[in-house]
Design a protein around this motif. Structure first.
Motif, PDB file in Angstrom:
ATOM      1  N   ALA A   1      53.000  69.778 -10.517  1.00 31.93           N
ATOM      2  CA  ALA A   1      53.587  69.166  -9.316  1.00 31.93           C
ATOM      3  C   ALA A   1      54.385  70.200  -8.528  1.00 31.93           C
ATOM      4  CB  ALA A   1      54.479  67.985  -9.710  1.00 31.93           C
ATOM      5  N   ALA A   2      55.187  70.977  -9.240  1.00 32.38           N
ATOM      6  CA  ALA A   2      55.951  72.033  -8.572  1.00 32.38           C
ATOM      7  C   ALA A   2      55.020  73.138  -8.070  1.00 32.38           C
ATOM      8  CB  ALA A   2      56.993  72.613  -9.521  1.00 32.38           C
ATOM      9  N   TRP A   3      53.994  73.461  -8.867  1.00 34.79           N
ATOM     10  CA  TRP A   3      53.029  74.481  -8.432  1.00 34.79           C
ATOM     11  C   TRP A   3      52.354  74.069  -7.128  1.00 34.79           C
ATOM     12  CZ3 TRP A   3      49.884  75.466 -13.588  1.00 34.79           C
ATOM     13  CH2 TRP A   3      50.749  76.015 -14.554  1.00 34.79           C
ATOM     14  N   ALA A   4      51.971  72.801  -7.045  1.00 37.77           N
ATOM     15  CA  ALA A   4      51.265  72.312  -5.853  1.00 37.77           C
ATOM     16  C   ALA A   4      52.166  72.370  -4.625  1.00 37.77           C
ATOM     17  CB  ALA A   4      50.773  70.894  -6.084  1.00 37.77           C
ATOM     18  N   LEU A   5      53.422  71.962  -4.779  1.00 42.58           N
ATOM     19  CA  LEU A   5      54.344  72.008  -3.643  1.00 42.58           C
ATOM     20  C   LEU A   5      54.560  73.445  -3.184  1.00 42.58           C
ATOM     21  CD1 LEU A   5      57.084  69.409  -4.714  1.00 42.58           C
ATOM     22  CD2 LEU A   5      55.232  69.094  -3.075  1.00 42.58           C
TER      23      LEU A   5
END
Length: 209
Positions: free
Chosen positions: A80-84
């Motif tokens: 989730a953090a990677w995608a953001l």
């Protein structure tokens, strides 16, 4: 990790509450072993709808996301953090975050800013056509209309963000101390360091156990 001191630019004026990690990045994207390209899957379900916020040219490439309570709840997926981050987001402003998401965000260079709902409402209104600034030196969120909202952040997390330190970076920062300890330990207890092979593993011709 790239240091983050100041994030300035347009902000997605979203405000949605209880956004879980499956909304941020659907499960079928978790098969990847790289962080590159995950931005294409960020908010995939929402972006399938015509006229959605995340594909609106007014906020293309916005580095700030304004959300509602309990952002990042659900599973603990770091994707989730990677995608953001791959989408270009460097700060998320919300009244509250999932603890795990907040930690993952910091480890990936994303500033989790906690502000009360009244401040969120004001920022959503401003972000319709004006930029927002998140400053880690002054610990404030400001707007061109002289709005100034002060936020708190754990000092250790703030340092990691401002110096661009993840776990590897923190360990490397202690390289001299670690090396000195290893040298001293070897001199004080030479039997711990075999002449060949790995410590604790017997090698051919070595009588030590």
């Amino acid at each position: 990790m790239t240091p983050v001191v100041r994030v300035h630019g347009s902000a997605y004026p979203w405000g949605a509450k209880n956004v879980d990690t499956d909304v941020i990045i659907p499960a079928h994207w978790l098969k990847t072993t790289t962080r590159v390209g995950l931005g294409r899957g960020a908010f995939e379900t929402l972006r399938a709808e015509p006229g959605n916020l995340f594909d609106d040219p007014r906020w293309a490439g916005a580095p700030v996301l304004i959300a509602g309570d309990n952002f990042g709840c659900g599973s603990s997926r770091e994707h989730a953090a990677w995608a953001l981050a791959d989408l270009g987001i460097r700060a998320v402003i919300a009244p509250s975050f999932s603890d795990i998401f907040s930690g993952n965000a910091v480890k990936n260079g994303i500033v989790p800013v906690v502000l009360p709902q009244a401040a969120i409402d004001r920022l959503i209104a401003v972000a319709q056509d004006q930029p927002v600034t998140v400053d880690l030196e002054t610990m404030t969120v400001t707007t061109p209309f002289q709005d100034r909202f002060v936020f708190d952040l754990d000092p250790f997390r703030r340092r990691c963000l401002m110096e661009g330190l993840d776990e590897i970076g923190l360990t490397l920062a202690r390289d001299t101390a670690i090396s000195n300890y290893e040298i001293g330990a070897g001199e004080a207890r030479p039997w711990l360091i075999p002449e060949s092979g790995y410590a604790g593993v017997a090698v051919e011709g070595d009588r030590r156990t």
